[in-house]
Design a protein around this motif. Structure first.
Motif, PDB file in Angstrom:
ATOM      1  N   ASN A  42       0.816  -1.219   0.000  1.00 25.62           N
ATOM      2  CA  ASN A  42       0.000   0.000   0.000  1.00 25.62           C
ATOM      3  C   ASN A  42       0.847   1.265   0.000  1.00 25.62           C
ATOM      4  OD1 ASN A  42      -2.673  -0.996  -0.022  1.00 25.62           O
ATOM      5  ND2 ASN A  42      -2.313  -1.804   2.028  1.00 25.62           N
ATOM      6  N   LEU A  43       1.717   1.360   0.981  1.00 24.04           N
ATOM      7  CA  LEU A  43       2.564   2.554   1.091  1.00 24.04           C
ATOM      8  C   LEU A  43       3.957   2.089   1.489  1.00 24.04           C
ATOM      9  CD1 LEU A  43       0.165   4.915   3.012  1.00 24.04           C
ATOM     10  CD2 LEU A  43       1.314   5.556   0.903  1.00 24.04           C
ATOM     11  N   PRO A  44       4.993   2.796   1.009  1.00 23.71           N
ATOM     12  CA  PRO A  44       6.347   2.374   1.370  1.00 23.71           C
ATOM     13  C   PRO A  44       6.608   2.552   2.873  1.00 23.71           C
ATOM     14  CG  PRO A  44       6.365   4.381   0.058  1.00 23.71           C
ATOM     15  CD  PRO A  44       4.963   3.895   0.046  1.00 23.71           C
ATOM     16  N   ILE A  45       7.272   1.551   3.454  1.00 24.61           N
ATOM     17  CA  ILE A  45       7.548   1.575   4.890  1.00 24.61           C
ATOM     18  C   ILE A  45       8.294   2.841   5.277  1.00 24.61           C
ATOM     19  CG2 ILE A  45       8.879   0.476   6.728  1.00 24.61           C
ATOM     20  CD1 ILE A  45       8.246  -2.168   5.545  1.00 24.61           C
ATOM     21  N   GLY A  46       9.292   3.159   4.480  1.00 28.31           N
ATOM     22  CA  GLY A  46      10.130   4.318   4.800  1.00 28.31           C
ATOM     23  C   GLY A  46       9.292   5.578   4.937  1.00 28.31           C
ATOM     24  N   LEU A  47       8.348   5.733   4.021  1.00 30.85           N
ATOM     25  CA  LEU A  47       7.524   6.942   4.051  1.00 30.85           C
ATOM     26  C   LEU A  47       6.699   6.996   5.336  1.00 30.85           C
ATOM     27  CD1 LEU A  47       6.389   9.414   2.443  1.00 30.85           C
ATOM     28  CD2 LEU A  47       4.501   7.881   1.814  1.00 30.85           C
ATOM     29  N   VAL A  48       6.060   5.861   5.651  1.00 27.02           N
ATOM     30  CA  VAL A  48       5.200   5.844   6.838  1.00 27.02           C
ATOM     31  C   VAL A  48       6.032   6.110   8.097  1.00 27.02           C
ATOM     32  CG1 VAL A  48       3.633   4.460   8.222  1.00 27.02           C
ATOM     33  CG2 VAL A  48       3.587   4.274   5.738  1.00 27.02           C
ATOM     34  N   VAL A  49       7.203   5.475   8.166  1.00 29.53           N
ATOM     35  CA  VAL A  49       8.065   5.687   9.327  1.00 29.53           C
ATOM     36  C   VAL A  49       8.492   7.146   9.403  1.00 29.53           C
ATOM     37  CG1 VAL A  49      10.310   5.146  10.324  1.00 29.53           C
ATOM     38  CG2 VAL A  49       8.863   3.308   9.442  1.00 29.53           C
ATOM     39  N   ALA A  50       8.888   7.675   8.259  1.00 27.41           N
ATOM     40  CA  ALA A  50       9.373   9.062   8.247  1.00 27.41           C
ATOM     41  C   ALA A  50       8.266  10.016   8.695  1.00 27.41           C
ATOM     42  CB  ALA A  50       9.865   9.433   6.847  1.00 27.41           C
ATOM     43  N   ILE A  51       7.066   9.801   8.141  1.00 29.01           N
ATOM     44  CA  ILE A  51       5.974  10.710   8.502  1.00 29.01           C
ATOM     45  C   ILE A  51       5.599  10.542   9.979  1.00 29.01           C
ATOM     46  CG2 ILE A  51       3.522  11.170   8.107  1.00 29.01           C
ATOM     47  CD1 ILE A  51       4.012  11.122   5.230  1.00 29.01           C
ATOM     48  N   SER A  52       5.627   9.309  10.456  1.00 25.84           N
ATOM     49  CA  SER A  52       5.323   9.097  11.871  1.00 25.84           C
ATOM     50  C   SER A  52       6.314   9.830  12.759  1.00 25.84           C
ATOM     51  CB  SER A  52       5.362   7.604  12.205  1.00 25.84           C
ATOM     52  OG  SER A  52       4.424   6.917  11.413  1.00 25.84           O
ATOM     53  N   PHE A  53       7.588   9.722  12.398  1.00 23.65           N
ATOM     54  CA  PHE A  53       8.582  10.412  13.221  1.00 23.65           C
ATOM     55  C   PHE A  53       8.472  11.921  13.085  1.00 23.65           C
ATOM     56  CE2 PHE A  53      10.531   6.315  13.942  1.00 23.65           C
ATOM     57  CZ  PHE A  53      10.980   6.460  15.241  1.00 23.65           C
ATOM     58  N   ALA A  54       8.161  12.361  11.874  1.00 18.35           N
ATOM     59  CA  ALA A  54       7.975  13.810  11.695  1.00 18.35           C
ATOM     60  C   ALA A  54       6.824  14.281  12.577  1.00 18.35           C
ATOM     61  CB  ALA A  54       7.690  14.116  10.232  1.00 18.35           C
ATOM     62  N   TYR A  55       5.777  13.457  12.656  1.00 13.95           N
ATOM     63  CA  TYR A  55       4.628  13.834  13.479  1.00 13.95           C
ATOM     64  C   TYR A  55       5.021  13.887  14.960  1.00 13.95           C
ATOM     65  CZ  TYR A  55       0.039  13.761  15.632  1.00 13.95           C
ATOM     66  OH  TYR A  55      -1.052  14.066  16.398  1.00 13.95           O
ATOM     67  N   LEU A  56       5.786  12.881  15.392  1.00  8.36           N
ATOM     68  CA  LEU A  56       6.248  12.893  16.787  1.00  8.36           C
ATOM     69  C   LEU A  56       7.122  14.122  17.051  1.00  8.36           C
ATOM     70  CD1 LEU A  56       7.082   9.180  17.680  1.00  8.36           C
ATOM     71  CD2 LEU A  56       5.116  10.554  18.316  1.00  8.36           C
ATOM     72  N   ALA A  57       7.946  14.476  16.056  1.00  6.99           N
ATOM     73  CA  ALA A  57       8.803  15.656  16.215  1.00  6.99           C
ATOM     74  C   ALA A  57       7.946  16.912  16.347  1.00  6.99           C
ATOM     75  CB  ALA A  57       9.759  15.776  15.033  1.00  6.99           C
ATOM     76  N   LEU A  58       6.862  16.949  15.564  1.00  6.21           N
ATOM     77  CA  LEU A  58       5.961  18.099  15.648  1.00  6.21           C
ATOM     78  C   LEU A  58       5.354  18.181  17.056  1.00  6.21           C
ATOM     79  CD1 LEU A  58       4.272  20.385  14.364  1.00  6.21           C
ATOM     80  CD2 LEU A  58       2.588  18.647  13.738  1.00  6.21           C
ATOM     81  N   LEU A  59       4.936  17.024  17.566  1.00  5.09           N
ATOM     82  CA  LEU A  59       4.392  16.983  18.924  1.00  5.09           C
ATOM     83  C   LEU A  59       5.411  17.500  19.919  1.00  5.09           C
ATOM     84  CD1 LEU A  59       2.521  13.618  19.485  1.00  5.09           C
ATOM     85  CD2 LEU A  59       1.604  15.901  19.114  1.00  5.09           C
ATOM     86  N   PHE A  60       6.641  17.040  19.731  1.00 10.68           N
ATOM     87  CA  PHE A  60       7.690  17.470  20.642  1.00 10.68           C
ATOM     88  C   PHE A  60       7.869  18.982  20.562  1.00 10.68           C
ATOM     89  CE2 PHE A  60      12.065  18.301  21.887  1.00 10.68           C
ATOM     90  CZ  PHE A  60      12.043  17.742  23.147  1.00 10.68           C
ATOM     91  N   GLY A  61       7.795  19.495  19.333  1.00  8.80           N
ATOM     92  CA  GLY A  61       7.914  20.951  19.154  1.00  8.80           C
ATOM     93  C   GLY A  61       6.809  21.669  19.917  1.00  8.80           C
TER      94      GLY A  61
END
Lengths: 126, 924, 64
Positions: free
Chosen positions: B2-21
């Motif tokens: 469905n979606l590349p693993i790398g993309l999902v992982v990257a977006i998930s971490f970006a989201y966590l980083a946003l939360l941290f921000g």
């Protein structure tokens, strides 16, 4: 002949004072209120003023205050029917030479008038 | 794929980083004192941490199997929030006042800061909450697997060994993330503003994502709700889901009831709910809005649960796809991969939000209520003086966070596959519900004792383990299931799921019934048969009466000797030197002491230190530490009563003092006013006396001067003498008139005047007055005209006085009118109520300013000559007379056009007219 | 005022509890649909919405 200004709004008092002063040989000027008194002082240069404290238009105190600065030689006796100490002090503070409470003794008044006028005479005589 | 693993992982971490921000920004703003979470909306959104991955994925799953039965989990909180203003507000007030930082601390603190209770509650929490954390991990992991897996959702996932499992690494990453912004501060009452901001943000994301997929499914894949439900109702298997009773299970209503009750208690006592709702609360007034906004949030997020479930069932066919993941698989099936990714982020929000708050809350409990008491037991630790322990505390908490997530992972790894999401969650709910009796009764029932709590908790927890936890483990295949079917040692009565033979209930309701009933009964019965210790009794008072004890007079239940130095050292150890210094400086400032050195180590200071320590290490540990640092006398129940008595006396005393000082203030104010009035009356009197003196002396002056001159001047001409004598007579008359009028006025004003009232004919009065003065008008050549009707109704008054008034007005008029062309008109008009008399002249008139003063004493207006005979008292006296009869007097004039003086007399006098007159008289 | 609000809240709570319990709940549990929507879930959501509105009204109305 010395000029005396009588400033009072009570006609009967004016009548008596005028008679008294004329009898003593003074020339008499008459003012019926504060403004008239100021005008006469300005134009007729009286030697002494018998100044009633309570007069219409301008009170005796107002007149005293207006005159004192300019005419230090002018003798002023305040006459008041309100025998209050504060009035007397106010009069003295504003520079009245003497202060008499109505009703006064005519002899006393004449004596004080003469004494004040003699004072003015002596420096000029010497 | 469905979606590349790398993309999902990257977006998930970006989201966590946003939360941290967001968290970082929130913390920074909090330090600057400009909180971004101080709003009821943010508060309500943070409470929505209630909606976890369980809601996000599990509700749809449950709805697709059991229809409307997903709802009780949200109806419970709805009902609970109705009472939030009553119950939660009290919890907040108690927690704020005593710096309580967790639900374990809350309960332990209430029952005498009992460390055993704190430990037991923490233990129950940890055991109960681990499955719940596992649930979140499972949800993320499953979602991740689906999103990145093969396009066909019906394929089963290949099993992996633990070190290959991405879930483990995700758990560790989450732990790291939580440590980063969850354990920076030590004192939990300093609140995690950043965390709350991040949680509120996550709540928005998960709601928007869920609504998005709901709208997509309902209106994108189907033609709206009508279409969707129409098709559902045509399929008997699905239509059944829309009904209450969709199976053959008996006791459905008790299950429904149990679920609502369970959810109601959970929303109050789940560690994360307690954390955001009570500990992180900024202002208890925020509760007012949050109480309905949070239920509204629940309402919205549940709107599309049924439609999505139905859509999944219709689209994939029953049993073909994991219903827990319909929210992802439906958009994926339609090729909406970005929407699926967004939905996954929403789910990630729901899961991480829960894990973050829960693990922070539980790590605090583990640190304060399990590890600290153990540490305090070691003698080396307790007797080591000094040394900053804040680092140690933080480390414990961090380890606890990592440990919790690993435990969650372990549970997930071992048992996760066996259960649907919702079932796992309910196990946790049932554990937490055990706290309800102790916590709720503790807030309202002073008789609850720690022995009762311990017994109740132990029994409730034991029954929970036996009837719910162990069966769930057994069903996962990790222990033999024999005891389920036959009971332990063949004792059928003790079968976990048919305890004491109770059958027919589903396992959850069954377990909830037994555990809560056992808990409650044991708690109440033991409480009745045990007496609370002194410490417990005092804490009971402080909790139950928390709303009565605001202000400075709350009782301090401590006695003994302490040294400031010891307290400072103790505080520095657990709070760090800066916070300790601030604490003592605050205390000094509150007491008005010049410095910390000047402080006295009294009960209040000890109390303050203990409360602050409780914020850092829990109330039970704080109690132990304070007790070890000071020399305290044991508190007996009598002491508690005495201290309470003193406090209430103090409160009563300060209340009385306040009342007294208020009434004194009022009295002072009254006296001041009275004094002002007296002073002004005194001034009036002085003025009056001074005026009278003046008026008396003026004629006397003339008389005396003239008399003296006549005496000194025997030769005065006779004419002159006659004139003077004339003046003297006139002035004497003036004098006697004056004396008469002053006396008259004084009598009227003092109320001593004599009034000869009779029925007066006004016409007669006017006639008489005019008759007696008309000759003087004739002398002056003036006209005096009377316009009056006849047959006036009589008025009750003193005729002589009225004549006096009229004569006064007429003689005043006579004075001002011009000679020979003067004209005065007297008008008398009658109406129903009374009579009006007006005297109009054609004199010069009176100006407006003078009109205002014309009735004042000794205030003579106009030309001086005209009032030589006047005394200035005629008009004041006249007015007094008219007012005495309840009338009024006035003047109207236009300068140049004469003046009109008038008065009005009412026929019916007001009863208080006399008093009125007197009062007016006094005022003048 | 505060006391009055508390008693109203307790009353609303009891009402809510009643609405979501037997036997009131069984009133809606019929094989009927309204506007094409099944009655039972619809009723639950409508009651829920009504409770939220009532609660909001109680909480937000005039400061005590």
């Amino acid at each position: 002949m010395k000029k005396i200004l009588i400033a009072d709004d009570e006609p009967n008092i004016v009548i008596s004072l005028e008679y008294l002063m004329k009898r003593e040989g003074f020339e008499v000027l008459i003012a019926r209120d504060g403004e008239e008194a100021l005008a006469l002082i300005e134009h007729e240069a009286p030697d002494l003023v018998l100044l009633d404290a309570m007069m219409p238009k301008k009170t005796g105190f107002d007149v005293l205050q207006a005159v004192r600065q300019k005419r230090s030689a002018l003798k002023i006796i305040m006459l008041t029917a309100k025998g209050r100490d504060t009035d007397m002090e106010k009069g003295r503070a504003l520079g009245a030479d003497d202060y008499m409470v109505k009703p006064f003794s005519t002899r006393e008044l004449v004596e004080r008038v003469r004494r004040l006028l003699d004072q003015t005479e002596s420096p000029s005589a010497s | 794929m469905n979606l590349p693993i790398g993309l999902v992982v990257a977006i998930s971490f970006a989201y966590l980083a946003l939360l941290f921000g967001i968290a970082w920004y929130g913390d920074r703003r909090a330090r600057q004192g400009r909180s971004i979470i101080s709003s009821p909306w943010v508060y309500a959104l943070s409470i929505a941490v209630y909606c976890t991955a369980w809601t996000y994925f599990g509700s749809v799953g449950r709805a697709s199997v059991e229809g409307v039965w997903f709802l009780p989990i949200y109806l419970g909180p709805m009902l609970a929030m109705i009472l939030a203003w009553v119950v939660v507000r009290k919890m907040i007030r108690i927690a704020k006042t005593y710096r309580i930082t967790s639900v374990a601390d809350f309960i332990a603190s209430r029952y005498g800061k009992n460390p055993v209770i704190a430990g037991l509650v923490t233990l129950i929490t940890v055991v109960g909450i681990v499955p719940y954390i596992a649930l979140q991990l499972k949800a993320i992991s499953a979602g991740f697997g689906l999103l990145t897996g093969p396009s066909d959702p019906t394929l089963t996932e290949a099993s992996v060994t633990w070190w290959q499992d991405s879930t483990l690494y995700m758990a560790l990453a989450l732990a790291g993330f939580i440590i980063l912004f969850g354990t920076r501060h030590l004192d939990m009452t300093e609140r995690h503003e950043g965390m709350v901001a991040a949680i509120a943000f996550e709540s928005i994301i998960k709601l928007v994502a869920f609504l998005a997929v709901g709208l997509f499914v309902t209106y994108g894949m189907f033609n709206g709700l009508g279409d969707l439900f129409g098709r559902a109702l045509n399929d008997p298997a699905i239509a059944q889901l829309m009904r209450f009773d969709h199976g053959a299970t008996p006791h459905l209503y008790s299950q429904w009831f149990a679920l609502i009750l369970l959810a109601m208690l959970s929303v109050l006592f789940l560690p994360r709910q307690f954390q955001v709702m009570v500990v992180e609360n900024v202002d208890e007034r925020h509760l007012k809005r949050a109480a309905w906004v949070f239920p509204l949030y629940l309402f919205l997020i549940n709107l599309f649960v049924l439609p999505i479930a139905i859509a999944g069932l219709i689209h994939f066919g029953p049993g073909q796809a994991n219903p827990d993941l319909f929210v992802l698989s439906l958009p994926l099936a339609e090729g909406a991969r970005w929407l699926a990714l967004f939905v996954f982020i929403g789910g990630l929000s729901a899961a991480t939000g829960m894990v973050i708050v829960e693990s922070i809350a539980v790590s605090t409990m583990i640190c304060n209520d399990l590890v600290m008491p153990a540490l305090l037991k070691t003698r080396r630790f307790r007797h080591r003086r000094g040394g900053d322990l804040t680092r140690l505390l933080k480390s414990i908490r961090r380890l606890a966070i990592v440990g919790l997530l690993l435990l969650g992972y372990l549970y997930f790894f071992l048992a996760g596959d066996a259960y649907a999401l919702v079932s796992i969650g309910l196990i946790s709910f049932a554990a937490v519900a055990q706290f309800a009796p102790a916590a709720l009764a503790g807030m309202y029932w002073k008789g609850a004792t720690s022995a009762g709590v311990l017994t109740g908790l132990a029994i409730g927890f034991g029954l929970w383990v036996w009837t719910l936890m162990l069966p769930s483990i057994a069903k996962s295949g990790w222990i033999a299931t024999g005891f389920l079917d036959h009971g332990p040692f063949g004792l059928a009565l003790l079968k976990p799921e048919q305890f004491l033979g109770l059958s027919g209930l589903d396992p959850l309701t069954h377990s909830l019934f037994w555990s809560l009933a056992g808990n409650l009964i044991a708690f109440v019965v033991v409480s009745f048969y045990t007496r609370p210790g002194a410490r417990e009794a005092s804490q009971a008072l402080l909790f139950v009466d928390v709303f009565d004890r605001s202000g400075g007079s709350e009782p301090v239940f401590w006695q003994g000797q302490a040294r400031v130095d010891d307290l400072v050292k103790l505080s520095e150890r657990f709070l760090g030197p800066d916070a300790a210094r601030r604490l003592f400086a605050e205390h000094a400032a509150d007491l008005g002491a010049s410095s910390i050195a000047a402080l006295e180590a009294d009960a209040r200071l000890v109390q303050r230190v203990e409360t602050r320590l409780a914020g850092a290490i829990g109330s039970a540990s704080a109690r132990v530490m304070v007790a070890s640092a000071v020399d305290e006398e044991p508190l007996e129940i009598d002491d508690v009563m005495r201290i309470l008595e003193e406090a209430s006396q103090l409160r009563a005393y300060s209340q009385a003092l306040e009342d007294k000082s208020r009434s004194l203030e009022q009295a002072t104010e009254k006296l001041k006013r009275a004094n002002e009035q007296l002073k002004s009356l005194d001034r009036l009197k002085d003025d009056f006396m001074s005026s009278v003196t003046h008026e008396l002396r003026t004629p006397l002056t003339s008389i005396r001067a003239l008399t003296e001159m006549m005496r000194d001047d025997p030769d005065m001409p006779t004419e002159q003498r006659q004139e003077f004598l004339g003046i003297m007579v006139a002035e004497s008359e003036r004098l006697s008139r004056l004396v008469g009028q002053v006396l008259d006025l004084a009598r009227i004003e003092a109320g001593h005047a004599e009034w000869h009232n009779s029925d007066v004919d006004m016409q007669a009065v006017v006639t008489q007055a005019v008759g007696s003065i008309s000759s003087r008008f004739e002398d002056k050549g003036a006209v005096l005209e009377v316009r009056a009707g006849s047959h006036f109704k009589p008025i009750r008054a003193d005729a002589d006085r009225l004549i006096q008034v009229l004569l006064n007005l007429l003689s005043n008029a006579l004075k001002v009118i011009p000679a020979n062309c003067g004209r005065v008109v007297v008008d008398v008009v009658e109406d129903d109520d009374g009579v009006t008399v007006e005297v109009a002249d054609n004199g010069p008139g009176i100006s407006l300013e003078e009109q205002a003063e014309v009735f004042d004493k000794f205030r003579q207006v106009g030309d001086r000559d005209q009032h030589r005979e006047g005394t200035g008292l005629g008009l004041p006296i006249s007015r007094q007379i008219i007012e005495h009869f309840g009338g009024r007097m006035w003047v109207e004039s236009e300068p140049g056009h004469g003046a009109t003086f008038g008065f009005y007399l009412p026929r019916k006098q007001k009863d208080d007219s006399r008093a009125e007159t007197q009062r007016l008289g006094e005022r003048q | 005022m505060k006391r009055a609000r508390s008693s109203r809240l307790v009353a609303l709570f009891c009402l809510g509890w009643l609405l979501f319990s037997f036997p009131v709940l069984s009133l809606w549990d019929r094989d009927v649909s309204l506007f094409g929507l099944p009655l039972f879930p619809l009723a639950l959501f409508l009651l829920w919405a009504a409770l939220i509105i009532a609660l909001a009204w109680l909480m937000e109305r005039g400061e005590s």
